[in-house]
Design an enzyme around this catalytic site. Structure first.
Site, PDB file in Angstrom:
ATOM      1  N   GLU A   9      -7.690  -9.767   2.762  1.00 41.16           N
ATOM      2  CA  GLU A   9      -7.266  -8.971   1.601  1.00 41.16           C
ATOM      3  C   GLU A   9      -5.998  -9.578   0.991  1.00 41.16           C
ATOM      4  OE1 GLU A   9      -8.958  -4.628   3.086  1.00 41.16           O
ATOM      5  OE2 GLU A   9      -7.042  -5.312   3.896  1.00 41.16           O
ATOM      6  N   TRP A  33       0.862  -1.186   0.000  1.00 37.20           N
ATOM      7  CA  TRP A  33       0.000   0.000   0.000  1.00 37.20           C
ATOM      8  C   TRP A  33       0.901   1.241   0.000  1.00 37.20           C
ATOM      9  CZ3 TRP A  33      -4.964  -0.130  -0.951  1.00 37.20           C
ATOM     10  CH2 TRP A  33      -5.722   1.022  -0.719  1.00 37.20           C
ATOM     11  N   HIS A  75      -8.489  -2.043  13.488  1.00 37.09           N
ATOM     12  CA  HIS A  75      -7.877  -1.340  12.344  1.00 37.09           C
ATOM     13  C   HIS A  75      -8.574   0.012  12.120  1.00 37.09           C
ATOM     14  CE1 HIS A  75      -5.649  -0.818   8.710  1.00 37.09           C
ATOM     15  NE2 HIS A  75      -6.493  -1.366   7.867  1.00 37.09           N
TER      16      HIS A  75
END
Ligand SMILES: [Zn+2]
Length: 211
Positions: free
Chosen positions: A175, A17, A57
């Site tokens: 993910e 990311w 998160h």
């Protein structure tokens, strides 16, 4: 019995990311330098490669990754495919006519093609779930969702609404799956994130089993 590994290879070349640390598996002691063993350390974000998100998160004080229930992480799953479109909507989900008791859903999209080259540059145009799709998922009682790129929601979403809706309902988010070699259908899912105490996420080895 056919076992398919749908995890990404953790290496320094895997895209991360934007702004996250590069993945490093580095030797800190080597036989070549006169030691009796080779020993490595792993340096990375807990949201690297194939990984699971925990409620903390996006919610301060919420549950952590070591507390995720194994009976959600392991069990029957449906793999569904959307070959077209760049956002998954409730209409697309409704059109699947899923069985009422669907508890786990993995989404195969054009994202999986990107993993044909696991060293590609991070692609911000990946396919992901709209916030309305997240609502549809929790209304249907689905407990786990998996996506084939590094986030369950669109890169340019200004607020993490899709994440918040799913995590607030206790849905486990997986993910960074690689579904390029998986046909849509039913499988047994085994997803085992590292038991990182207090963490907001953890890398996981994820496999699909079909007997
Ligand atoms: Zn994550």
């Amino acid at each position: 019995v056919k076992i398919t590994d749908i995890s990404l290879p953790l290496s320094s070349e895997l895209p991360v990311w934007p702004g996250d640390p590069q993945i490093k598996v580095e030797r800190y002691r080597t036989i070549a330098e006169g030691n009796i063993s080779n020993d490595s350390r792993l340096v990375c974000s807990v949201h690297s490669g194939t990984h699971v998100d925990a409620p903390v998160h996006f919610f301060e004080g919420a549950s952590t990754v070591d507390k995720l229930p194994l009976d959600i992480l392991i069990g029957e799953t449906s793999v569904v495919e959307f070959a077209r479109g760049n956002v998954i909507t409730p209409d697309m989900l409704a059109a699947l006519k899923l069985p009422e008791d669907t508890t786990r859903l993995l989404f195969k999209t054009s994202n999986s093609m990107l993993w044909a080259d696991p060293h590609h540059r991070f692609n911000p145009n990946f396919v992901a779930l709209s916030s309305d799709a997240a609502k549809w998922i929790i209304d249907r009682g689905v407990r786990l969702v998996g996506v084939d790129y590094l986030s369950v929601q669109k890169f340019d979403d200004s607020e993490p609404v899709t994440h918040r809706i799913l995590l607030a309902a206790g849905v486990v988010i997986v993910e960074g799956l690689n579904l390029q070699n998986v046909q849509p259908g039913s499988y047994r899912l085994i997803c085992l994130p590292l038991k990182l105490v207090g963490s907001d996420g953890a890398p996981a080895r994820v496999v699909l089993i079909r007997e």
